[in-house]
Write an enzyme that holds these catalytic residues in place. Structure first.
Site, PDB file in Angstrom:
ATOM      1  N   SER A  62       4.191  -0.354   9.240  1.00 55.84           N
ATOM      2  CA  SER A  62       3.256  -0.386   8.124  1.00 55.84           C
ATOM      3  C   SER A  62       2.182  -1.457   8.245  1.00 55.84           C
ATOM      4  O   SER A  62       1.265  -1.504   7.432  1.00 55.84           O
ATOM      5  CB  SER A  62       4.017  -0.588   6.808  1.00 55.84           C
ATOM      6  OG  SER A  62       4.856  -1.721   6.893  1.00 55.84           O
ATOM      7  N   THR A  63       2.302  -2.316   9.246  1.00 60.22           N
ATOM      8  CA  THR A  63       1.253  -3.312   9.456  1.00 60.22           C
ATOM      9  C   THR A  63       0.942  -3.396  10.943  1.00 60.22           C
ATOM     10  O   THR A  63       1.767  -3.035  11.787  1.00 60.22           O
ATOM     11  CB  THR A  63       1.667  -4.723   8.977  1.00 60.22           C
ATOM     12  OG1 THR A  63       2.595  -5.296   9.894  1.00 60.22           O
ATOM     13  CG2 THR A  63       2.266  -4.678   7.592  1.00 60.22           C
TER      14      THR A  63
END
Length: 200
Positions: free
Chosen positions: A9-10
Site C-alpha cells: 500500500s505504500t
C-alpha cells in the site's frame, strides 16, 4: 486451481515477503497476482485480472487477510463476493479462517453464522488498526531521519548525455558492450534500451 494475491500500500514496501510466503505454500509464481500501486478505490489491475480467472471451486491464498482490500469494508465485500462464487479463501496468518469463520458464514443464518461474521469483522478491524499504526510509525521514522539529514528517493537515472558520451568513448576504445554496462553500472536490457533510443 490455486492462486495467490499480494498487495503493498505504500512505495516504501515491497512484495518479496508476501510472494516468498505464497511460493513456500506451493503456489506457482505465474499464478500469483500482485498490486504495487494503490488507489482510493478497490479497482486494481492485479486484483481485476485475478477476478477474471477465478472460477467456482478455485482457491485464493493471501499471506495476510487485509492484503485483499484497503480497508475493512472493501475486504469484507471482496470476501462475500468470493464466498458467493464458491471460491475458497486461505489467509496464511489466520489458519482457522477457512475452516471456521468462512465455513460458518456460508451456512444458513444462525447463531454460529453471526458469531463467525462478527469474528471476521473483529479480525479485519484489528488488521486495519495495525496497518494505521505501522504507517504512523513509518511516517515518524521518516521525519526523524529527514531531521538527521538522511535523503530518500530513488537514485538519479542515467542521463542521455552521460550514456552517449560514455558509449562513444568506449566504442572508440573498442570496448565491449559488457564493459560499457559495467562502467555505467546498468544491466544488459537497460544498455540496449538506451542504445536503441539514443544511438543513431
Amino acid at each position: 486451481m490455486v492462486y495467490g494475491y499480494c498487495r503493498v500500500s505504500t512505495k516504501h514496501q515491497n512484495l518479496k515477503r508476501q510472494i516468498d510466503a505464497l511460493i513456500a505454500y506451493g503456489i506457482k509464481e505465474e499464478n500469483i497476482y500482485v498490486d504495487e500501486i494503490t488507489g482510493v478505490v478497490l479497482k486494481r489491475r492485479g486484483l481485476e485480472s485475478l477476478k477474471n480467472v477465478l472460477t467456482t471451486g478455485d482457491t485464493l491464498v493471501v499471506k495476510e487477510i487485509d492484503r485483499l482490500g484497503r480497508n475493512r469494508k472493501q475486504t469484507t465485500e471482496l470476501i462475500k463476493e468470493f464466498i458467493e462464487k464458491d471460491i475458497d479463501i486461505i489467509a496464511l496468518d489466520i489458519p482457522y479462517l477457512k475452516e471456521f469463520i468462512l465455513k460458518e458464514i456460508k451456512r444458513e443464518k444462525g447463531f454460529m453464522e453471526i458469531m463467525a461474521t462478527t469474528l471476521l469483522s473483529l479480525i479485519l478491524e484489528v488488521a486495519e488498526q495495525e496497518r494505521h499504526k505501522i504507517l504512523d510509525r513509518t511516517k515518524e521514522g521518516k521525519e526523524k531521519a529527514l531531521e538527521a539529514g538522511v535523503k530518500f528517493g530513488r537514485k538519479r537515472k542515467l542521463t542521455r548525455q552521460k550514456f552517449v558520451r560514455t558509449y562513444n568513448q568506449m566504442i572508440k576504445d573498442e570496448r565491449s558492450p559488457k564493459e560499457i554496462q559495467e562502467k555505467l553500472k546498468i544491466c544488459k536490457q537497460t544498455y540496449y534500451n538506451y542504445k536503441k533510443r539514443y544511438i543513431r
